[in-house]
Design an enzyme around this catalytic site. Structure first.
Site, PDB file in Angstrom:
ATOM      1  N   ARG A  35       0.826  -1.218   0.000  1.00 42.96           N
ATOM      2  CA  ARG A  35       0.000   0.000   0.000  1.00 42.96           C
ATOM      3  C   ARG A  35       0.855   1.261   0.000  1.00 42.96           C
ATOM      4  O   ARG A  35       0.507   2.247  -0.653  1.00 42.96           O
ATOM      5  CB  ARG A  35      -0.925  -0.001   1.209  1.00 42.96           C
ATOM      6  CG  ARG A  35      -2.057  -0.979   1.003  1.00 42.96           C
ATOM      7  CD  ARG A  35      -2.985  -1.008   2.168  1.00 42.96           C
ATOM      8  NE  ARG A  35      -4.245  -1.595   1.783  1.00 42.96           N
ATOM      9  CZ  ARG A  35      -5.114  -2.118   2.635  1.00 42.96           C
ATOM     10  NH1 ARG A  35      -4.852  -2.125   3.921  1.00 42.96           N
ATOM     11  NH2 ARG A  35      -6.237  -2.617   2.200  1.00 42.96           N
ATOM     12  N   LYS A 198     -19.883 -16.291   2.903  1.00 44.44           N
ATOM     13  CA  LYS A 198     -21.315 -16.021   3.056  1.00 44.44           C
ATOM     14  C   LYS A 198     -21.984 -15.418   1.831  1.00 44.44           C
ATOM     15  O   LYS A 198     -21.443 -14.503   1.211  1.00 44.44           O
ATOM     16  CB  LYS A 198     -21.508 -15.070   4.228  1.00 44.44           C
ATOM     17  CG  LYS A 198     -21.166 -15.727   5.546  1.00 44.44           C
ATOM     18  CD  LYS A 198     -21.625 -14.883   6.688  1.00 44.44           C
ATOM     19  CE  LYS A 198     -21.504 -15.643   7.984  1.00 44.44           C
ATOM     20  NZ  LYS A 198     -21.608 -14.752   9.123  1.00 44.44           N
ATOM     21  N   GLY A 354      -9.320  -9.345   0.106  1.00 46.92           N
ATOM     22  CA  GLY A 354      -8.095  -9.770   0.788  1.00 46.92           C
ATOM     23  C   GLY A 354      -7.681 -11.196   0.490  1.00 46.92           C
ATOM     24  O   GLY A 354      -6.513 -11.459   0.202  1.00 46.92           O
ATOM     25  N   GLY A 377     -13.262  -3.944   0.420  1.00 47.22           N
ATOM     26  CA  GLY A 377     -14.606  -3.424   0.695  1.00 47.22           C
ATOM     27  C   GLY A 377     -15.014  -2.353  -0.302  1.00 47.22           C
ATOM     28  O   GLY A 377     -16.151  -2.341  -0.785  1.00 47.22           O
TER      29      GLY A 377
HETATM   30  P1  AMP Z   1     -15.367 -13.845   2.661  1.00 43.80           P
HETATM   31  O1  AMP Z   1     -14.756 -12.941   3.680  1.00 43.80           O
HETATM   32  O2  AMP Z   1     -16.878 -13.892   2.722  1.00 43.80           O
HETATM   33  O3  AMP Z   1     -14.848 -13.605   1.266  1.00 43.80           O
HETATM   34  O4  AMP Z   1     -14.942 -15.321   3.073  1.00 43.80           O
HETATM   35  C1  AMP Z   1     -13.619 -15.759   3.095  1.00 43.80           C
HETATM   36  C2  AMP Z   1     -13.530 -16.989   3.965  1.00 43.80           C
HETATM   37  O5  AMP Z   1     -14.405 -17.967   3.478  1.00 43.80           O
HETATM   38  C3  AMP Z   1     -12.179 -17.625   4.006  1.00 43.80           C
HETATM   39  O6  AMP Z   1     -11.627 -17.446   5.272  1.00 43.80           O
HETATM   40  C4  AMP Z   1     -12.443 -19.097   3.717  1.00 43.80           C
HETATM   41  O7  AMP Z   1     -11.778 -19.963   4.598  1.00 43.80           O
HETATM   42  C5  AMP Z   1     -13.925 -19.205   3.924  1.00 43.80           C
HETATM   43  N1  AMP Z   1     -14.525 -20.312   3.158  1.00 43.80           N
HETATM   44  C6  AMP Z   1     -14.412 -20.545   1.841  1.00 43.80           C
HETATM   45  N2  AMP Z   1     -15.040 -21.680   1.508  1.00 43.80           N
HETATM   46  C7  AMP Z   1     -15.584 -22.174   2.620  1.00 43.80           C
HETATM   47  C8  AMP Z   1     -16.356 -23.347   2.926  1.00 43.80           C
HETATM   48  N3  AMP Z   1     -16.689 -24.213   1.973  1.00 43.80           N
HETATM   49  N4  AMP Z   1     -16.734 -23.543   4.195  1.00 43.80           N
HETATM   50  C9  AMP Z   1     -16.391 -22.660   5.163  1.00 43.80           C
HETATM   51  N5  AMP Z   1     -15.670 -21.551   4.946  1.00 43.80           N
HETATM   52  C10 AMP Z   1     -15.262 -21.308   3.696  1.00 43.80           C
END
Ligand code: AMP
Length: 397
Positions: A35, A198, A354, A377
């Site tokens: 950065r 999510k 990230g 974000g």
């Molecule tokens: P996000 O911040 O919503 O982009 O989510 C990123 C996180 O999702 C990472 O830390 C991954 O470990 C987690 N992740 C990805 N696939 C899965 C899965 N199948 N089950 C649980 N966590 C997951």
């Protein structure tokens, strides 16, 4: 666009909001200076014009008062080395020392102000606070894309005090140009690859992308809410029960708009959320109770790579599995490789968030991507169709 390359700042004192929110280790050493490095072109342009620079930045999330752990002190020697210039570091934002230092600042000299988030007024977007900051300089540049989705004093409010002298820095300009290209002049086939934990955090981006993309690849934990919405069995996989209807609506919307939706067809399942657990590869819509899908399987990797390699425009945000654990990183790795190889073959690729950026770095693929965003974000909000306060503040009359 108010471009700084169309302006000569000679003789001015220019306030630049930069993103120095870098990771530090427990010894408070910078572990990744990306950065800082990326803000150098704007700083150097202003210095080379014969102007003085006053840098405004934040680090982490202090509670609203001075905390040594969040001081910008470690940035000072590093920035000084990168710019090969002395940095005047002022700790007391509006104390006499800072006011005096700003008053006598000469062309080529640089002040770095201490972490603005030591003052609650920064986050509250306080007008009086912004006015005091503004009084230190005679032009304002926002180059902090990573915080441009926040309506803070130094990212938004301050701009109103420079109606004729507010500009986008080079980094911010580049981010916006690339995002505009994705949203408004993407070459078909355009494929979005969305992953992560999510659905709830990605609903708006998926909705906004449906009218724009040809292919939507959905992986990661969020894929299981879609698979369940379509009648699949997902066992103990990550699910958002309250988002099943939304997922179903989005699938219908994609069908209506002619978007090809690709969900994982196979999954790496595990009996515990751990690298040392038992694991198998099964059909992604036939996962038994007690088992959870933690990565996409090899067939899905192959299929996703084919779609990616046949695309002209690619947007990737979010990992395909729990890539932090060795056993479940293959899906994310294979998407990273496919996006890089499609780019080498001529596609335009954009990667943000990230985890996706960390995966690219881990496999040394960042240089092979057309555009790696510095703001997770902020990039998401831009792609959701929101107007970023930091961008609006510069554009406002
Ligand atoms: P996000 O911040 O919503 O982009 O989510 C990123 C996180 O999702 C990472 O830390 C991954 O470990 C987690 N992740 C990805 N696939 C899965 C899965 N199948 N089950 C649980 N966590 C997951």
């Amino acid at each position: 666009m108010k471009k700084i390359n169309d302006v000569n700042f000679k003789g001015k004192k220019v306030l630049i909001r930069v993103d120095f929110n870098v990771p530090l280790n427990h010894n408070r050493q910078i572990t990744d200076d990306t950065r800082i490095v990326e803000s150098l072109p704007t700083i150097n342009k202003v210095l080379n014009d014969g102007a003085a620079v006053i840098l405004m930045a934040h680090l982490g999330r202090p509670k609203g008062g001075y905390e040594e752990d969040y001081s910008l002190t470690p940035i000072v020697p590093h920035l000084s080395k990168l710019l090969n210039r002395n940095i005047i570091f002022t700790r007391d934002l509006f104390g006499q020392k800072t006011v005096d230092a700003a008053a006598i600042l000469k062309p080529g000299e640089i002040i770095l102000l201490e972490n603005l988030r030591f003052y609650p007024e920064e986050i509250n977007g306080d007008v009086e606070f912004a006015k005091k900051l503004a009084s230190l300089g005679d032009a304002y540049i926002n180059d902090a894309f990573g915080t441009s989705h926040r309506e803070h004093a130094s990212t938004a409010t301050i701009a109103r005090f420079f109606p004729k002298a507010k500009y986008f820095g080079l980094l911010l300009e580049n981010e916006i140009q690339n995002l505009e290209k994705l949203l408004h002049s993407a070459q078909a086939p355009f494929t979005a690859i969305i992953g992560g934990a999510k659905v709830s955090s990605k609903i708006d981006i998926i909705k906004n992308l449906i009218p724009k993309v040809d292919n939507m690849i959905i992986g990661g934990g969020m894929a299981f809410t879609f698979i369940k919405a379509l009648g699949g069995k997902v066992g103990n996989s990550l699910i958002e029960e309250d988002k099943i209807d939304v997922a179903r609506e989005m699938v219908q919307e994609m069908m209506l708009k002619g978007v090809n939706l690709y969900l994982p067809t196979d999954a790496v399942i595990s009996d515990a959320f751990s690298n040392d657990s038992h694991f198998h590869i099964v059909s992604a819509d036939d996962i038994k109770e007690e088992w959870m899908g933690l990565d996409i399987g090899p067939k899905s990797c192959k299929r996703f790579a084919e779609i990616i390699n046949n695309s002209q425009t690619l947007l990737w945000n979010g990992p395909m599995g729990v890539f932090e654990m060795d056993r479940f990183k293959q899906g994310t790795k294979s998407v990273a490789i496919a996006v890089a190889s499609a780019t080498i073959s001529g596609a335009f690729s954009a990667v943000g968030g990230g985890d996706s950026v960390a995966a690219l770095n881990q496999y040394n693929l960042s240089d092979q991507i057309s555009y790696v965003s510095t703001g997770g974000g902020a990039m998401l909000e831009y792609l959701e169709g929101k107007v970023l306060p930091g961008v609006k503040a510069i554009l406002d009359k």
